[in-house]
Design an enzyme around this catalytic site. Structure first.
Site, PDB file in Angstrom:
ATOM      1  N   ASP A  48     -14.654  -3.093 -18.917  1.00  0.00           N
ATOM      2  CA  ASP A  48     -16.137  -3.211 -18.371  1.00  0.00           C
ATOM      3  C   ASP A  48     -16.443  -1.949 -17.781  1.00  0.00           C
ATOM      4  O   ASP A  48     -15.814  -1.048 -17.518  1.00  0.00           O
ATOM      5  CB  ASP A  48     -16.441  -4.299 -17.601  1.00  0.00           C
ATOM      6  CG  ASP A  48     -17.595  -4.867 -17.020  1.00  0.00           C
ATOM      7  OD1 ASP A  48     -18.563  -4.113 -17.591  1.00  0.00           O
ATOM      8  OD2 ASP A  48     -17.919  -5.659 -16.284  1.00  0.00           O
ATOM      9  N   CYS A  83      -0.968 -32.482 -12.062  1.00  0.00           N
ATOM     10  CA  CYS A  83      -0.898 -31.345 -13.129  1.00  0.00           C
ATOM     11  C   CYS A  83       0.474 -31.506 -13.600  1.00  0.00           C
ATOM     12  O   CYS A  83       1.448 -31.570 -13.090  1.00  0.00           O
ATOM     13  CB  CYS A  83      -1.467 -30.150 -12.698  1.00  0.00           C
ATOM     14  SG  CYS A  83      -1.190 -28.565 -13.952  1.00  0.00           S
ATOM     15  N   CYS A 134       3.634 -26.783 -11.674  1.00  0.00           N
ATOM     16  CA  CYS A 134       3.429 -28.092 -10.874  1.00  0.00           C
ATOM     17  C   CYS A 134       4.460 -29.229 -11.360  1.00  0.00           C
ATOM     18  O   CYS A 134       4.761 -30.130 -10.554  1.00  0.00           O
ATOM     19  CB  CYS A 134       1.948 -28.811 -11.226  1.00  0.00           C
ATOM     20  SG  CYS A 134       0.597 -27.560 -10.539  1.00  0.00           S
ATOM     21  N   CYS A 174       1.747 -28.591 -15.477  1.00  0.00           N
ATOM     22  CA  CYS A 174       2.075 -27.148 -15.914  1.00  0.00           C
ATOM     23  C   CYS A 174       3.383 -26.680 -15.540  1.00  0.00           C
ATOM     24  O   CYS A 174       4.102 -27.565 -14.385  1.00  0.00           O
ATOM     25  CB  CYS A 174       0.999 -26.377 -15.557  1.00  0.00           C
ATOM     26  SG  CYS A 174       1.135 -25.745 -13.843  1.00  0.00           S
ATOM     27  N   ASP A 195     -24.919  -1.447 -17.716  1.00  0.00           N
ATOM     28  CA  ASP A 195     -26.156  -2.093 -17.868  1.00  0.00           C
ATOM     29  C   ASP A 195     -26.565  -2.327 -16.117  1.00  0.00           C
ATOM     30  O   ASP A 195     -25.459  -1.890 -15.308  1.00  0.00           O
ATOM     31  CB  ASP A 195     -25.946  -3.272 -18.248  1.00  0.00           C
ATOM     32  CG  ASP A 195     -24.737  -4.210 -17.796  1.00  0.00           C
ATOM     33  OD1 ASP A 195     -23.841  -3.495 -17.699  1.00  0.00           O
ATOM     34  OD2 ASP A 195     -24.709  -5.198 -17.168  1.00  0.00           O
TER      35      ASP A 195
HETATM   36  N1  GUN Z   1     -19.621  -8.599 -14.467  1.00  0.00           N
HETATM   37  C1  GUN Z   1     -20.056  -9.665 -14.030  1.00  0.00           C
HETATM   38  N2  GUN Z   1     -21.704  -9.537 -14.459  1.00  0.00           N
HETATM   39  C2  GUN Z   1     -21.629  -8.694 -15.098  1.00  0.00           C
HETATM   40  C3  GUN Z   1     -22.888  -7.985 -15.569  1.00  0.00           C
HETATM   41  O1  GUN Z   1     -23.974  -8.290 -15.717  1.00  0.00           O
HETATM   42  N3  GUN Z   1     -22.514  -6.700 -16.244  1.00  0.00           N
HETATM   43  C4  GUN Z   1     -21.583  -5.997 -16.374  1.00  0.00           C
HETATM   44  N4  GUN Z   1     -21.291  -4.856 -17.057  1.00  0.00           N
HETATM   45  N5  GUN Z   1     -20.168  -6.444 -15.906  1.00  0.00           N
HETATM   46  C5  GUN Z   1     -20.330  -7.785 -15.292  1.00  0.00           C
HETATM   47 ZN    ZN Z   2      -0.341 -26.986 -12.431  1.00  0.00          ZN
END
Ligand code: GUN
Ligand code: ZN
Length: 493
Positions: A89, A274, A279, A276, A124
């Site tokens: 990201d 659970c 758990c 897993c 963005d």
């Molecule tokens: N992570 C959570 N929301 C967003 C978003 O709107 N844009 C980006 N790039 N990362 C995010």
């Molecule tokens: Zn669990």
């Protein structure tokens, strides 16, 4: 060659094969968020939980000189010590929240490319919900221009196009159209975290639909920030393929235990509901004491729920799963009911026959895409002469014998009228409805009776026979305007 191949579909959900330079990923899937500052579960270990792809934040690495240099030197895969596909990201969200180190779109994209990210994300602007329209529009213009710039910078890596537009659906539509025009390998729906945090799931449904309607089908769609498994069935049903989860760790830090139908404060647990590995091999007390154990459990149930979703897609029972899961919270049920407003859109994507029977699970089911499709197809019945529509159980045989009819239709809620020849076919013949039917199912059925009458108005003469289970329904009077209506008392048998 398309990098995304759809293998199974149900509603707008799909199981897909996404090809990346580091191997294929089966979607829908969750990408665990790898934060280089706090990794309780290592990247390679994520495979054991079922992870096929990871996501990390390029900005968090970039802003610390030592991390930045190490990532550039080693590449992101060695940096995280894992050869799985990695999405990075841009840090839009962090920049928007902290704004400590300024970075440009070009700078962060070139960095992602340099460290060998498989899927890069441009910078963005995540516009918050409910801002002024002008603000959302200005942010959107900037986001789109950065998307265009990104397309020219990123040459040999995959790139995600991000849809923004705040809570303005026409801006979401415009945003999706414009990113689709530019063309990306992945599409991402952003700016929804505040809606998730405030349980505004109905607005989330609107935003997903406004975006999905305008995005190409042959690329995966990522829903940014939706890591809680209770949302997976609905979000996948509406066509989301990729999810990121920091939730498993954030909830563990907050001493919260995730389940497929919500979250418990760990201090309130007397039992571990659970099986897993955590758990089944630790006591409640041990889980209460350990953030790592909690994170591990949270991650297990997150992946488990995605497997349940995938199995439902293969079976054709994703709607039934949504009906069950969305009953965990009023806000989720509200969102599912809200999603039925889009039944007409969903119907276009949905398979027209399914292996799984149609289960009627309450009034929400009366508005399922399958019911709407049945109503669309009533115009296939071209009728003439005398027609009996019989919404009776015990007395129907008698009425059929005593009249001389060219066509006989039976009535099955929520679908409505069907001829005997269709009594074995999907969906009428493969539907299971409770013995006591609710008003929603009756209304849907009678609306379709009315529709059949109106479609053949002036061409056929109708008798509508019904038993006392329908008595008092307001649509009977409406039907009486187009047909001879006859109430068949139980004693007529
Ligand atoms: N992570 C959570 N929301 C967003 C978003 O709107 N844009 C980006 N790039 N990362 C995010
Ligand atoms: Zn669990």
């Amino acid at each position: 060659m398309t990098e995304f191949e759809i293998v199974h579909k149900d509603l707008m959900g799909r199981i897909g094969k996404f090809r990346t330079p580091h191997g294929n990923v089966e979607t829908p899937t969750i990408m665990p968020v790898m934060n280089p500052n706090l990794m309780s579960i290592g990247a390679e270990e994520m495979k054991r939980y079922g992870a096929e792809m990871l996501i990390t934040n390029a900005y968090i690495i970039y802003r610390k000189v030592n991390l930045r240099e190490e990532a550039v030197k080693k590449g992101i895969h060695s940096f995280l010590e894992c050869e799985m596909p990695i999405m990075t990201d841009s840090g839009s969200y962090q920049l928007y929240e902290y704004k400590d180190v300024e970075v440009s779109n070009k700078e962060i994209l070139e960095f992602q490319q340099r460290i060998g990210s498989d899927v890069c994300v441009p910078l963005d602007i995540p516009t918050a919900p409910y801002v002024k329209r002008e603000r959302a529009k200005d942010d959107l213009e900037e986001t789109v221009s950065r998307m265009r710039e990104a397309r020219s910078i990123i040459q040999n890596k995959m790139l995600a196009g991000v849809v923004q537009g705040s809570t303005f659906l026409e801006l979401r539509e415009e945003s999706a159209k414009r990113v689709a025009e530019i063309g990306f390998d992945v599409y991402a729906i952003g700016g929804v975290v505040p809606l998730l945090e405030s349980y505004k799931f109905d607005e989330l449904v609107d935003i997903i639909m406004a975006s999905k309607k305008n995005l190409p089908l042959n690329a995966p769609v990522h829903l940014f920030g939706a890591g809680h498994p209770m949302l997976f069935p609905l979000a996948v049903a509406l066509g989301c393929d990729l999810f990121d989860s920091a939730a498993y760790a954030i909830y563990a830090k907050g001493k919260r235990y995730i389940t497929s139908d919500g979250t418990r404060k760990v201090e309130d647990l007397r039992y571990l509901p659970c099986s897993c590995p955590v758990c089944s091999s630790h006591s409640v007390e041990e889980v209460k004491e350990s953030e790592d154990l909690l994170a591990s459990h949270n991650l297990c149930v997150t992946f488990e729920e995605m497997r349940v979703v995938k199995q439902s897609i293969v079976e054709g029972s994703l709607w039934e799963l949504c009906e069950r899961r969305c009953r965990a919270y009023p806000a989720l049920l509200n969102a599912l009911n809200h999603a039925t407003k889009y039944a007409g859109v969903i119907e276009k994507y949905d398979a027209s026959t399914k292996k799984h029977p149609f289960f009627y699970l309450g009034e929400t089911s009366a508005h399922r895409p399958e019911v709407l499709r049945y109503s669309y197809r009533l115009n296939r019945f071209k009728l003439s002469g005398n027609v009996l529509i019989t919404a009776t159980v015990g007395s129907k045989g008698k009425e059929v014998e005593s009249g001389n009819y060219d066509y006989v239709f039976f009535v099955k809620p929520p679908f409505g009228p069907y001829p005997a020849e269709l009594s074995e076919s999907y969906p009428v013949g493969q539907s299971e409805i409770p013995a006591e039917i609710d008003n929603g199912a009756k209304t849907a059925a009678l609306q379709n009776v009315l529709k059949l009458l109106e479609l053949n108005n002036g061409k056929a003469k109708f008798v509508f026979a019904y038993d006392d289970s329908w008595e008092g329904h307001p649509l009977i009077a409406e039907i009486g305007k187009h047909a001879v209506v006859r109430l068949m008392k139980g004693g007529d048998d």
